[in-house]
Design an enzyme around this catalytic site. Structure first.
Site: not given
Ligand SMILES: Cc1cc2nc3c(=O)[nH]c(=O)nc-3n(C[C@H](O)[C@H](O)[C@H](O)COP(=O)(O)OP(=O)(O)OC[C@H]3O[C@@H](n4cnc5c(N)ncnc54)[C@H](O)[C@@H]3O)c2cc1C
Length: 340
Positions: A162, A239, A332
């Site tokens: 992570r 998580s 996380e």
């Molecule tokens: C119901 C649910 C289930 C989930 N299950 C999992 C799982 O099984 N495994 C897991 O690892 N995660 C899980 N997650 C967490 C999350 O979905 C992942 O971490 C996902 O990759 C985040 O993507 P996002 O586009 O929503 O990022 P955001 O929430 O928009 O951003 C997260 C971080 O990344 C940065 N960021 C985003 N895009 C970029 C970019 N292009 N360049 C630079 N920085 C960037 C943002 O600035 C921020 O710091 C879950 C979340 C939810 C709500």
């Protein structure tokens, strides 16, 4: 501050107002927005799916870049595999569905994870025995320090559990990610025992891609881990805490509990087990927030919560686990303008 509430852009549906908001549908628009915030010395928040951020109730007084770039392209193919380039804003699960439909194997167990493809390298997204570090061949990024675009190798990305060089680091805008996938109608060998059991086999088996995806989606839905606007158990960041990794000699002092071997002789302990056994069951509630009724690791907004209340609940759990087991839980998600 603008009138735009960041709650509308997060899966927790929490977070105060944004300073200004720019939406980028092309990579050059995204780079221009980042460059202009950098040269103006203005704080910048890159937001894609908003599924791994906790934003303070006071919001974010700076430039918020909503990344909405799209595109999936097979850039090289041979008999055994394909190199696929995915734009950063492409919804991750649309990409996974596309790989399964095309018979490209390697990310099928990451079905149902919310957010965008470009966010997956940030915390080396993982689930059910796969993580993106297994298949990422390159990350395309814009470097704010040098004002240049670059292509980073997996070693340069520093992937861990992570984590990566991108997490808690606003130096890079990820613009696209290259995945090396096998050309096969079958999944990669199933590594996760619960998934293997659900598939009626054992670890190491390969199953049709479609079956792997459908089974993962079903398992995830049962835990509230697939977004569903009607189901408040999914109003979360997934998580909230990572699974603690502790030295083996410390682990030996803890007594019987589930665990897995981790890197360099360390031991990984399921945070959900620690939380439950420290006295925090599913449904344990704070003010308008609660532990999900389906998964002990998900802290959820029940509809009337605030970020302050969510973080109070997180602190109560963290401190309770520490008092009972002397193990430190770490969040996380990325905390923006707030802290626990
Ligand atoms: C119901 C649910 C289930 C989930 N299950 C999992 C799982 O099984 N495994 C897991 O690892 N995660 C899980 N997650 C967490 C999350 O979905 C992942 O971490 C996902 O990759 C985040 O993507 P996002 O586009 O929503 O990022 P955001 O929430 O928009 O951003 C997260 C971080 O990344 C940065 N960021 C985003 N895009 C970029 C970019 N292009 N360049 C630079 N920085 C960037 C943002 O600035 C921020 O710091 C879950 C979340 C939810 C709500």
């Amino acid at each position: 501050m603008s009138d735009t509430s960041l709650a509308a852009y997060t899966t927790l549906r929490l977070g105060g107002p944004a300073g200004t908001v720019t939406t980028a549908v092309h990579t050059d628009e995204a780079v221009a927005a980042v460059r202009s915030a950098t040269s103006a010395g203005r704080p910048l928040l890159i937001l894609a799916g908003g599924s791994n951020v906790v934003i303070g109730d006071d919001g974010f007084d700076g430039e918020v870049l909503l990344l909405r770039t799209r595109g999936i392209e097979a850039v090289a193919e041979d008999a055994s595999g394909v190199l696929v380039r995915v734009a950063a804003g492409e919804p991750w699960d649309d990409f996974v569905a596309h790989t399964v439909a095309n018979g490209w194997s390697g990310v099928e167990c990451l079905s149902g994870i919310p957010g965008a493809a470009g966010a997956t390298p940030i915390q080396n997204v993982g689930a059910y025995g796969q993580e993106v570090a297994h298949t990422i061949e390159a990350v395309h990024a814009y470097d704010r320090q040098t004002d240049a675009s670059l292509v980073m190798t997996p070693a340069q990305c520093g992937f861990g559990y992570r984590s990566s060089v991108f997490k808690h680091n606003d130096r890079y805008l990820v613009t696209a990610v290259d995945f090396r996938l096998a050309r096969s109608g079958e999944s990669a060998p199933i590594r996760y025992a619960e998934l293997a059991r659900s598939l009626g086999g054992e670890a190491g088996d390969r199953v049709p891609l479609r079956q792997a995806r459908d089974t993962v989606l079903k398992l995830r839905a049962g835990k509230g881990m697939v977004l569903d606007p009607e189901d408040r158990d999914t109003w979360s960041v997934g998580s909230f805490f990572t699974n603690p990794v502790v030295p083996a000699d410390f682990f030996a002092t803890l007594g019987e509990m589930p665990h897995w071997p981790a890197a360099d002789g360390t031991v990984k302990i399921p945070a959900a087990w620690l939380i439950e056994n420290a006295g925090f069951p599913k449904g344990f509630a704070g003010a308008g927030v609660a532990i999900s009724g389906k998964h002990t690791l998900a802290l959820t907004n029940r509809g009337t919560g605030t970020t302050a209340a969510l973080l109070d609940l997180a602190r109560t759990i963290r401190d309770g686990v520490h008092a009972r087991f002397a193990v430190e839980l770490h969040p996380e998600p990325v905390l923006i303008n707030c802290a626990i």
